[in-house]
Design an enzyme around this catalytic site. Structure first.
Site, PDB file in Angstrom:
ATOM      1  N   HIS A 125      79.632  89.751  16.336  1.00 30.19           N
ATOM      2  CA  HIS A 125      80.923  89.746  17.044  1.00 30.19           C
ATOM      3  C   HIS A 125      81.718  91.030  16.828  1.00 30.19           C
ATOM      4  CE1 HIS A 125      80.420  85.677  18.352  1.00 30.19           C
ATOM      5  NE2 HIS A 125      80.443  85.182  17.136  1.00 30.19           N
ATOM      6  N   ASP A 162      71.855  83.089  18.474  1.00 27.44           N
ATOM      7  CA  ASP A 162      73.017  82.407  17.909  1.00 27.44           C
ATOM      8  C   ASP A 162      73.679  81.550  18.996  1.00 27.44           C
ATOM      9  OD1 ASP A 162      74.996  83.049  15.303  1.00 27.44           O
ATOM     10  OD2 ASP A 162      76.073  82.332  17.060  1.00 27.44           O
ATOM     11  N   HIS A 164      76.740  81.334  19.556  1.00 26.05           N
ATOM     12  CA  HIS A 164      77.850  82.114  20.099  1.00 26.05           C
ATOM     13  C   HIS A 164      77.328  83.442  20.646  1.00 26.05           C
ATOM     14  CE1 HIS A 164      79.597  79.583  16.841  1.00 26.05           C
ATOM     15  NE2 HIS A 164      80.467  79.315  17.789  1.00 26.05           N
ATOM     16  N   ASP A 246      73.059  78.373  14.436  1.00 23.82           N
ATOM     17  CA  ASP A 246      74.106  77.399  14.725  1.00 23.82           C
ATOM     18  C   ASP A 246      73.927  76.691  16.067  1.00 23.82           C
ATOM     19  OD1 ASP A 246      74.603  79.893  15.790  1.00 23.82           O
ATOM     20  OD2 ASP A 246      76.643  80.058  15.013  1.00 23.82           O
TER      21      ASP A 246
END
Length: 309
Positions: A125, A162, A164, A246
């Protein structure tokens, strides 16, 4: 040729507050999972501190200095609404980036076949000059730039599974035709990027968003139809995996339903491309994964598959 696992105790000293999902116990769970006899053949090493010049290929030096200066002497300092620093955070971030750099050195020089970097904080991120989403330095991006600058890699593929979307990695390489970034992720979900139409300046960004509730079957279809053919066609000199776990069905921060076998399958398919295109060279860096049991079991399958060669 073997598989290398890289970690460092300093990564346990990064704290973001009681109850925060990105916690030191994540690494402890991974360490326990990789202690069994099945993993005795792994090569293991400590992550060095990252060379700041290598980090600066991605993040401006004034940004690196701002992160260092934000590190508190005691307590916590918030750098974004869900990302904080403790006294050990800057050192941990340098070890996480340094682990990714060291993994590239070992894989690109042929000392090991592939490597898994079990460090934290995660990185995908982090934008060029913006920490966010538990991330300070973009470890996968730093690794990609190092492969190019230090080892002559002409093209690097970063594959991110991931839950995200890796907005930071996409942001960093948006206009760079030498790096392809390919991601499956849940959408809508934090950070709100990763739509199919986000393709980069050279059509080298590949997003395959999934919907809440999707299973491993849908994930595998997205990989088979969208991600893997583009990575193969790119003919990379190195594949970097942003290995977030995740999307596992147990994870509290996502709503996908992957199981351990899905991560083993994806790892095997990426290794197949690496075998055909880049001399088996794969560097995997830990991103998310916040249910300790799901994380530990998924990493174990991921590393086992890397060891199979």
């Amino acid at each position: 040729m073997t598989t290398l696992v890289i970690s460092h105790p300093a990564c346990l000293a990064h704290e973001m507050g009681e109850g925060h999902p990105e916690r030191p116990d994540r690494l402890r769970a991974i360490e326990r999972a990789l202690e069994s006899e099945a993993y005795q053949m792994l090569a293991r090493d400590l992550a060095p501190r990252a060379d700041l010049d290598a980090v600066a290929r991605v993040h401006p030096k004034d940004y690196i200095e701002a992160i260092r200066a934000a590190t508190p002497k005691q307590g916590l300092t918030a750098v974004d609404p869900d990302t904080s620093m403790s006294p050990g955070s800057y050192e941990a971030a340098l070890r996480a980036a340094g682990g990714a750099l060291f993994a590239v050195d070992e894989v690109m020089s042929g000392k090991v076949r592939n490597a898994f970097v079990a460090t934290r904080p995660p990185g995908h991120h982090a934008e060029v000059a913006n920490p966010m989403g538990f991330c300070f330095f973009n470890n996968a991006a730093i690794a990609a730039r190092h492969a190019q600058a230090a080892h002559g890699a002409e093209r690097v593929a970063i594959v991110d599974f991931d839950v995200h979307h890796g907005n930071g990695t996409q942001h960093i390489f948006w206009d760079d035709p030498t790096v392809t970034y390919a991601s499956t992720h849940e959408m809508p979900l934090y950070p709100g990027t990763g739509a199919v139409g986000e393709r980069g300046e050279h059509n080298q960004i590949v997003n395959a968003p999934l919907r809440a509730g999707d299973s491993g079957e849908t994930f595998r279809e997205a990989m088979e139809v969208v991600i893997l053919p583009r990575v193969e066609a790119f003919s990379p000199d190195l594949i970097i995996v942003s290995a977030g776990f995740d999307a596992h069905h147990r994870d509290p921060l996502g709503n996908l339903n992957l199981v351990e076998a899905d991560y083993g399958w994806a790892t095997r398919r990426l290794m197949g491309i690496a075998r055909r295109k880049c001399g088996e060279r794969v560097v995997s860096v830990l991103e998310g994964g916040y249910d300790l049991d799901g994380l530990a079991r998924s990493v174990a399958v991921h590393v086992t598959t890397l060891m199979e060669g």
